[in-house]
Every structure is written in structure tokens, then in C-alpha cells.
Design a protein around this motif. Structure first.
Motif, PDB file in Angstrom:
ATOM      1  N   ALA A   1       0.951  -1.270  -0.082  1.00 28.96           N
ATOM      2  CA  ALA A   1      -0.047   0.315   0.046  1.00 28.96           C
ATOM      3  C   ALA A   1       0.858   1.243   0.152  1.00 28.96           C
ATOM      4  O   ALA A   1       0.576   2.108  -0.616  1.00 28.96           O
ATOM      5  CB  ALA A   1      -1.122   0.001   1.289  1.00 28.96           C
TER       6      ALA A   1
ATOM      7  N   ARG B   1       2.257   1.743  -3.543  1.00 31.39           N
ATOM      8  CA  ARG B   1       1.214   2.420  -4.166  1.00 31.39           C
ATOM      9  C   ARG B   1       1.194   4.063  -3.990  1.00 31.39           C
ATOM     10  O   ARG B   1       1.375   4.853  -4.741  1.00 31.39           O
ATOM     11  CB  ARG B   1       0.070   1.769  -3.944  1.00 31.39           C
ATOM     12  CG  ARG B   1      -1.112   2.470  -4.978  1.00 31.39           C
ATOM     13  CD  ARG B   1      -1.351   2.151  -6.198  1.00 31.39           C
ATOM     14  NE  ARG B   1      -0.636   2.973  -7.138  1.00 31.39           N
ATOM     15  CZ  ARG B   1      -0.261   2.809  -8.309  1.00 31.39           C
ATOM     16  NH1 ARG B   1      -0.624   1.686  -8.901  1.00 31.39           N
ATOM     17  NH2 ARG B   1       0.218   3.609  -9.116  1.00 31.39           N
ATOM     18  N   ARG B   2       1.221   4.447  -2.730  1.00 30.59           N
ATOM     19  CA  ARG B   2       1.479   5.922  -2.227  1.00 30.59           C
ATOM     20  C   ARG B   2       2.158   6.638  -2.953  1.00 30.59           C
ATOM     21  O   ARG B   2       2.260   7.462  -3.550  1.00 30.59           O
ATOM     22  CB  ARG B   2       1.080   6.225  -0.951  1.00 30.59           C
ATOM     23  CG  ARG B   2      -0.173   6.078  -0.249  1.00 30.59           C
ATOM     24  CD  ARG B   2      -0.429   6.543   1.301  1.00 30.59           C
ATOM     25  NE  ARG B   2       0.270   5.543   2.061  1.00 30.59           N
ATOM     26  CZ  ARG B   2      -0.178   4.352   2.795  1.00 30.59           C
ATOM     27  NH1 ARG B   2      -1.528   4.176   2.260  1.00 30.59           N
ATOM     28  NH2 ARG B   2       0.175   3.591   3.425  1.00 30.59           N
TER      29      ARG B   2
ATOM     30  N   ASP C   1       2.022   6.943  -6.574  1.00 29.61           N
ATOM     31  CA  ASP C   1       1.126   8.037  -6.838  1.00 29.61           C
ATOM     32  C   ASP C   1       1.855   9.520  -6.754  1.00 29.61           C
ATOM     33  O   ASP C   1       1.688  10.468  -7.281  1.00 29.61           O
ATOM     34  CB  ASP C   1      -0.093   7.879  -5.797  1.00 29.61           C
ATOM     35  CG  ASP C   1      -0.779   6.653  -6.436  1.00 29.61           C
ATOM     36  OD1 ASP C   1      -0.706   6.077  -7.569  1.00 29.61           O
ATOM     37  OD2 ASP C   1      -1.788   6.225  -5.676  1.00 29.61           O
TER      38      ASP C   1
ATOM     39  N   LEU D   1       1.934  -1.432 -11.613  1.00 26.87           N
ATOM     40  CA  LEU D   1       2.357  -1.936 -10.423  1.00 26.87           C
ATOM     41  C   LEU D   1       2.092  -3.321 -10.619  1.00 26.87           C
ATOM     42  O   LEU D   1       0.630  -3.948 -10.584  1.00 26.87           O
ATOM     43  CB  LEU D   1       1.685  -1.394  -9.196  1.00 26.87           C
ATOM     44  CG  LEU D   1       2.152  -2.132  -7.824  1.00 26.87           C
ATOM     45  CD1 LEU D   1       3.477  -2.038  -7.609  1.00 26.87           C
ATOM     46  CD2 LEU D   1       1.353  -1.269  -6.758  1.00 26.87           C
TER      47      LEU D   1
ATOM     48  N   TRP E   1      -5.346  -0.996  -3.379  1.00 27.64           N
ATOM     49  CA  TRP E   1      -3.959  -0.553  -3.301  1.00 27.64           C
ATOM     50  C   TRP E   1      -3.568  -0.372  -5.044  1.00 27.64           C
ATOM     51  O   TRP E   1      -2.356  -0.034  -5.046  1.00 27.64           O
ATOM     52  CB  TRP E   1      -3.259  -1.683  -2.922  1.00 27.64           C
ATOM     53  CG  TRP E   1      -3.309  -1.907  -1.333  1.00 27.64           C
ATOM     54  CD1 TRP E   1      -4.200  -1.157  -0.470  1.00 27.64           C
ATOM     55  CD2 TRP E   1      -2.866  -2.908  -0.569  1.00 27.64           C
ATOM     56  NE1 TRP E   1      -3.911  -1.466   0.523  1.00 27.64           N
ATOM     57  CE2 TRP E   1      -3.179  -2.753   0.802  1.00 27.64           C
ATOM     58  CE3 TRP E   1      -2.147  -4.025  -0.663  1.00 27.64           C
ATOM     59  CZ2 TRP E   1      -2.968  -3.345   1.802  1.00 27.64           C
ATOM     60  CZ3 TRP E   1      -1.646  -4.803   0.420  1.00 27.64           C
ATOM     61  CH2 TRP E   1      -2.177  -4.622   1.505  1.00 27.64           C
ATOM     62  N   GLY E   2      -4.641  -0.184  -5.955  1.00 31.81           N
ATOM     63  CA  GLY E   2      -4.139   0.017  -7.222  1.00 31.81           C
ATOM     64  C   GLY E   2      -3.208  -0.879  -7.794  1.00 31.81           C
ATOM     65  O   GLY E   2      -2.312  -0.434  -8.610  1.00 31.81           O
ATOM     66  N   VAL E   3      -3.212  -2.078  -7.601  1.00 28.73           N
ATOM     67  CA  VAL E   3      -2.217  -3.060  -8.190  1.00 28.73           C
ATOM     68  C   VAL E   3      -2.754  -3.485  -9.565  1.00 28.73           C
ATOM     69  O   VAL E   3      -4.115  -3.540  -9.839  1.00 28.73           O
ATOM     70  CB  VAL E   3      -2.206  -4.418  -7.355  1.00 28.73           C
ATOM     71  CG1 VAL E   3      -1.160  -5.308  -7.892  1.00 28.73           C
ATOM     72  CG2 VAL E   3      -1.824  -3.989  -5.771  1.00 28.73           C
ATOM     73  N   ASP E   4      -1.864  -3.491 -10.359  1.00 26.85           N
ATOM     74  CA  ASP E   4      -2.176  -3.961 -12.233  1.00 26.85           C
ATOM     75  C   ASP E   4      -2.429  -5.282 -12.302  1.00 26.85           C
ATOM     76  O   ASP E   4      -3.472  -5.865 -12.905  1.00 26.85           O
ATOM     77  CB  ASP E   4      -1.549  -3.056 -12.746  1.00 26.85           C
ATOM     78  CG  ASP E   4      -1.737  -1.650 -12.756  1.00 26.85           C
ATOM     79  OD1 ASP E   4      -2.903  -1.203 -12.981  1.00 26.85           O
ATOM     80  OD2 ASP E   4      -0.849  -0.742 -12.284  1.00 26.85           O
TER      81      ASP E   4
END
Ligand SMILES: Cc1ncc(COP(=O)(O)O)c(C=O)c1O
Length: 388
Positions: free
Chosen positions: A154, A157-158, A161, A169, A187-190
Motif C-alpha cells: 500500500a 502504491r502511495r 502516486d 504495479l 491498492w491500485g495493483v495492476d
């Protein structure tokens, strides 16, 4: 080899103990994988996996080991010569970067000491430096199974950003999924990479990719050669509960059952159970006067504990003595930790008494092998378990 009675203790950090319920599901008769009964099972399994990955997006299930799922994450999203940022957190991160290089990617591999996770500040710094946006993906291992160190996804990710960088990611969740909190969407994982034989409590044989919309969009123009690993036919056929080639039918029965068990227990409880067993294990290790491999308490792993051997003592000799005398398998030291550490797996289908047995086996083995240590690790763990 002496005759053994009683149950073997499989305390390596994967493959893990398979629950009897799952073993029974695996042994059901194989059916037509293009028939309606199979489609129902496949759909339930994929929906259950979405809950475990915490995603509303696609989850692709391959008949493969985790290594196949690693390859799928790269070949579906990247093109020859693309730059990838990776971190040397241990043996598995190293193997993954070797694969990326062999596939024709340009890897910026940030060196590490195999006792810490990915430094989120360094991710940000590297991405800020990359003004030309050459880095197409950041690929990290959530829980480094070779060391017992968990990276803070997490926070990574921050930092990505904060750098305002568009890199994808990609996260290896192979020994964290269904054991340590992980949130693909939030967590914006791809791409999340997983497999069957760890927290999912199954035998080896299923490789997993959870895929974000951004990753799916990237796959449209990605040019690394792919055929078996191509997401597109998988995602298309999965919608109706089918697969473009023969799936691992019986493993999917097992997956359906394992997911029911995990979701009945509730993911929050599953994670809390793993955290508690990990803390009890560390208390035992510390009471023995031995050192945990992971140096940063914020990065302690709930799936396994890596233990440093006192100088001059071989971890594999200890493991062999424990296997021979107590019929328990512990994880070997991998790569540069060969002979220097052993790993206690406490993930998957596991409870207090299994942990007590595991730690007792280690304490008895230390004494048997003449390793210098202080007795009382098992008591320290039991004290913790009984008051928490
Ligand atoms: C973190 C991690 N990544 C990747 C792998 C490779 O998976 P497999 O051995 O199933 O190919 C493993 C295996 O233990 C692992 O622990």
C-alpha cells in the motif's frame, strides 16, 4: 529411513497442509470440462478468487506453478526492451528478475540485503528520476518466501502516486494471498500473481493473475510473444465458466472447497490467525536466543519465519535431523541463505496445536543437533497463545 507412524508435519512455507475437506473434493470423479456442471464450479471458483484478491476485475487461472503466473504477468503487459523496476528482496525476487531479463526486458534491479522489504521511498525516488517515463512497470514480491519479509505494498502504491508516474504495479502475492492482508483494487495493483499451494491450501498446479483494467488496456499493445499465457481467450471463455484449453479440473474442485473454507472463516479472521501464529513463532525464536531473518518489525511476515543459525552450524543438518527423528519438514535456506537459515512455515491450514507441535519439533531438534540455544521457546509461544 526408519519406519514412521503418525502424521508428517509439512511446515515448509508452501506447499502447505491440504485440509481433508479439500483432499476429498480433489478425489471426486473428473467430469467434462465443457459441460454445464463444470461451468458452475469454475464460475464459483473465479468469483471466490475475486473476493480473496479483493478485486472486481478479471482473475485468470492457469494450470501452472507460480512461475508460469509470473511469466503471464510480464508477457501480457510489456514489450521487448521495456524497462522494469525490481527490488532484490531475496531469492524469489532474484528469480523473477532473471526471468524478466530472459524475456528481453531491461531490468533496473535495486540491490538488497535479503533482510528488508522494498523501500517505498526508493520506489518514489527512482520514478521521480525517470523523467522520460521509460519505466513501464514496478514488479515487487509482497511476501518474500525465502526470507520471511513482507513488503508494504500500500505504501509503495502511495509513493508511486506521489511520483505521478504511470508505471504499472505488478505484485507477486504467492505466499501472501489468503494469509496476509492484500487488496488488489484498493491498492491500485495492476497485476497480482498468485498460486494454489500456499494460503489457498491446495496442492501445486494452479497459477493466478488478477488483472486491473489498466493492465488489460496495456495488454492490447504489449508485444512480448505470448500464446499459452494470453489473457484474452482466458477472460473471454471464463465468462461462461469455460477455458480455452483443458483446465486442471480436480484442482478446481479443490479450489472451490478451499475458498468456501476461507470465506466461511472470513478473510479478516484468516489474517488475524496468521498474525497470531507468526508472533508466537517469533517469541519462540527470540526465547531460544536465535535471530529472526527479518530486521524490520513493520515487515515481519505472517506466513513464515526465517531463522538465522548460530555461526558454524548448518541449517540443513538441523533440518535433516528434525526430518529424520520427528518426521517434520522445515524450509531450507535458498540462494545465498543456503545452510545459514531455516524457515518455519505457519501458513494455510494451521492451528494452535499444530504450531505447538512444530515449535516442539524445532526445540527438540536444536537440542539433538548440539546447536547452542536457550530452552523455553515453546513455553514462550504457549504463553503468548494462551493470553492472546
Ligand atoms: C514468492 C514466490 N514467488 C514465486 C514462487 C515460484 O512459484 P512456483 O515454485 O510455484 O513456480 C514461489 C515459490 O515458492 C514463491 O514463494
Amino acid at each position: 529411513m526408519t519406519a514412521k507412524s503418525g502424521r508428517h508435519f509439512l511446515q515448509i512455507p508452501g506447499p502447505t497442509n491440504v485440509p481433508d475437506r479439500v483432499l476429498r473434493a480433489l478425489s471426486r470423479p473428473t467430469i467434462d470440462h465443457r459441460g454445464p456442471s463444470f461451468a458452475e464450479i469454475a464460475r464459483e471458483a473465479i468469483e471466490g478468487l475475486q473476493q480473496v484478491f479483493r478485486t472486481s476485475g478479471a482473475v485468470v487461472v492457469y494450470p501452472s506453478s507460480g512461475t508460469g503466473a509470473w511469466e503471464a504477468s510480464l508477457v501480457n503487459t510489456l514489450s521487448p526492451g521495456d524497462k522494469v523496476l525490481m527490488f532484490e528482496t531475496g531469492h524469489f525476487a532474484t528469480l523473477w528478475q532473471n526471468m524478466a531479463v530472459r524475456l528481453g526486458l531491461q531490468v533496473d534491479f535495486v540491490p538488497g540485503d535479503w533482510r528488508h522489504g522494498v523501500d517505498p521511498a526508493l520506489v518514489e525516488a527512482r520514478l521521480v528520476e525517470d523523467r522520460g517515463r521509460a519505466i513501464k512497470a514496478v514488479a515487487i514480491v509482497h511476501n518474500e518466501t525465502s526470507t520471511g519479509v513482507t513488503s508494504r505494498v500500500a505504501e509503495v502504491r502511495r509513493r508511486m502516486d506521489a511520483a505521478g508516474h504511470p508505471a504499472l504495479l505488478i505484485v507477486d502475492t504467492i505466499s501472501s494471498l489468503a494469509s496476509i492482508d492484500f487488496r488488489h483494487d484498493e491498492w491500485g495493483v495492476d497485476v497480482s500473481v498468485g498460486c494454489s499451494q500456499k494460503g489457498l491450501m491446495l496442492p501445486p498446479g494452479l497459477g493466478l493473475n488478477a488483472v486491473s483494467d489498466r493492465a488489460l488496456a496495456a495488454s492490447k499493445s504489449a508485444r512480448l510473444p505470448r500464446s499459452y499465457w494470453d489473457w484474452e481467450p482466458m477472460i473471454k471463455d471464463n465468462k461462461a465458466g469455460f477455458f480455452p484449453y483443458t483446465p486442471a479440473t480436480n484442482l478446481l474442485y479443490g479450489l472451490q472447497e478451499a475458498l468456501r473454507m476461507l470465506l466461511d472463516e472470513g478473510l479478516a479472521s484468516v489474517f488475524a490467525r496468521h498474525r497470531r501464529h507468526a508472533e508466537a513463532t517469533r517469541r519462540a525464536v527470540q526465547a531460544w536466543g536465535l535471530e529472526v531473518v527479518c530486521l524490520n518489525p513493520e515487515e515481519y511476515s505472517s506466513s513464515l519465519t526465517g531463522v538465522m543459525m548460530p555461526g558454524g552450524h548448518d541449517a540443513d543438518a538441523l533440518r535433516m535431523a528434525i526430518l529424520d527423528r520427528f518426521d517434520m519438514s522445515l524450509g531450507t535456506g535458498l540462494g545465498k541463505w543456503k545452510g545459514r537459515i531455516f524457515r518455519i512455515g505457519h501458513l494455510g491450514h494451521f492451528n494452535d496445536l499444530m504450531l505447538a507441535g512444530t515449535l516442539s519439533g524445532v526445540e527438540l531438534g536444536l537440542a539433538l543437533s548440539g546447536v547452542p540455544f536457550i530452552r523455553g521457546g515453546v513455553s514462550a509461544a504457549l504463553d503468548y497463545l494462551s493470553s492472546n
